[in-house]
Write a protein that holds these residues in place. Structure first.
Motif, PDB file in Angstrom:
ATOM      1  N   CYS A 282       0.833  -1.206   0.000  1.00  0.00           N
ATOM      2  CA  CYS A 282       0.000   0.000   0.000  1.00  0.00           C
ATOM      3  C   CYS A 282       0.866   1.254   0.000  1.00  0.00           C
ATOM      4  O   CYS A 282       0.584   2.226  -0.708  1.00  0.00           O
ATOM      5  CB  CYS A 282      -0.920   0.003   1.223  1.00  0.00           C
TER       6      CYS A 282
ATOM      7  N   ALA B  25       2.386   1.690  -3.479  1.00  0.00           N
ATOM      8  CA  ALA B  25       1.404   2.165  -4.451  1.00  0.00           C
ATOM      9  C   ALA B  25       1.088   3.643  -4.250  1.00  0.00           C
ATOM     10  O   ALA B  25       1.030   4.419  -5.216  1.00  0.00           O
ATOM     11  CB  ALA B  25       0.121   1.332  -4.342  1.00  0.00           C
TER      12      ALA B  25
ATOM     13  N   HIS C 160       4.095   5.795  -5.304  1.00  0.00           N
ATOM     14  CA  HIS C 160       4.310   5.824  -6.752  1.00  0.00           C
ATOM     15  C   HIS C 160       3.203   6.569  -7.486  1.00  0.00           C
ATOM     16  O   HIS C 160       3.469   7.450  -8.313  1.00  0.00           O
ATOM     17  CB  HIS C 160       4.406   4.388  -7.270  1.00  0.00           C
ATOM     18  N   ARG C 161       1.945   6.235  -7.178  1.00  0.00           N
ATOM     19  CA  ARG C 161       0.826   6.781  -7.944  1.00  0.00           C
ATOM     20  C   ARG C 161       0.375   8.154  -7.472  1.00  0.00           C
ATOM     21  O   ARG C 161       0.029   9.013  -8.287  1.00  0.00           O
ATOM     22  CB  ARG C 161      -0.361   5.813  -7.867  1.00  0.00           C
TER      23      ARG C 161
ATOM     24  N   TRP D 181      -1.363  -0.933  -9.561  1.00  0.00           N
ATOM     25  CA  TRP D 181      -0.919   0.377  -9.084  1.00  0.00           C
ATOM     26  C   TRP D 181       0.539   0.377  -8.617  1.00  0.00           C
ATOM     27  O   TRP D 181       1.047   1.413  -8.194  1.00  0.00           O
ATOM     28  CB  TRP D 181      -1.822   0.845  -7.933  1.00  0.00           C
TER      29      TRP D 181
ATOM     30  N   LEU E 104      -3.581  -4.919  -5.634  1.00  0.00           N
ATOM     31  CA  LEU E 104      -2.775  -3.696  -5.746  1.00  0.00           C
ATOM     32  C   LEU E 104      -1.802  -3.737  -6.923  1.00  0.00           C
ATOM     33  O   LEU E 104      -1.182  -2.713  -7.241  1.00  0.00           O
ATOM     34  CB  LEU E 104      -1.979  -3.475  -4.456  1.00  0.00           C
TER      35      LEU E 104
END
Length: 223
Positions: A126, A129, A132-133, A204, A201
């Motif tokens: 989590c 992700a 990064h996103r 992502w 996940l």
């Protein structure tokens, strides 16, 4: 089991070693090492998110409320006027800090699923992700931040297991084996659900190549 101060202190020390060592090895810069230190420290108290009315659960949900507000502000700033946005951000903070904390305490059991390697992996993914996103971190740094949180999480589990061994009486306490486990043996359905969330996940997450390179470079430092 280890107390709050022990978990916090040992995780902070581990985070300092990781952050400084990676900086000296050129894996990340000095400024980038500070969030890594913070993430290892946060991971060091995160498993106690399932401990009702503990200092850890109050601190954890306070800390989680802050990035929740940041995420909400980033997603809604183009859609809402400033006054409304401030009210919504305040509501997000209160919801995470108090409502989410109360619900989590109601539906979790201490030393259950959140004291497992599966939970450590989910929290690490989590973090990767989101890094990064949402925050646009480079692939290798996003993986490093996820690994840092997971490392702190594992440090907590190991400490709990170490404190389950009574060296003076040469015996194992009843709590032995309840912290450092792959998943919750007593609730396989919940463990499967957490595994499915972790797998979901994948779209992502950044590519795995930078993670492999990071692990290889990190392992080479110990040779």
């Amino acid at each position: 089991m280890a107390n709050f101060r022990t978990h916090l202190g040992v995780a902070a020390a581990g985070g300092a070693v990781l952050a400084h060592g990676g900086w000296q090895a050129g894996l990340w810069g000095a400024v980038e090492s500070l969030p890594l230190l913070a993430l290892v420290t946060l991971g060091g108290i995160l498993p106690d998110i399932d401990a009702d009315r503990s200092r850890a659960i109050r601190l954890i949900f306070h800390l989680l409320a802050v990035p929740a507000v940041v995420v909400g502000a980033l997603l809604l700033q183009a859609r809402l006027p400033v006054g409304t946005l401030l009210m919504v951000c305040g509501a997000i903070y209160l919801a995470v800090r108090f409502l989410a904390g109360a619900l989590f305490a109601r539906f979790t059991v201490h030393r259950g699923l959140w004291h497992s390697l599966l939970a450590a992996g989910l929290c690490g993914l989590c973090t990767t992700a989101l890094s990064h996103r949402l925050f646009g971190q480079p692939d290798h740094l996003a993986w490093a931040q996820g690994a840092a949180l997971a490392l702190g999480f594992v440090i907590h589990l190991l400490l709990d297991e170490l404190y389950s061994v009574d060296l003076t009486g040469a015996r194992l306490k009843r709590s032995f084996g309840t912290a450092f486990k792959p998943f919750d043996w007593r609730e396989p359905g919940n463990s499967l659900a957490m595994l499915m969330v972790a797998v979901s996940l994948a779209p992502w997450l950044p590519p795995l190549g930078p993670l492999r390179e990071l692990l290889v470079q990190g392992a080479s430092l110990w040779r």
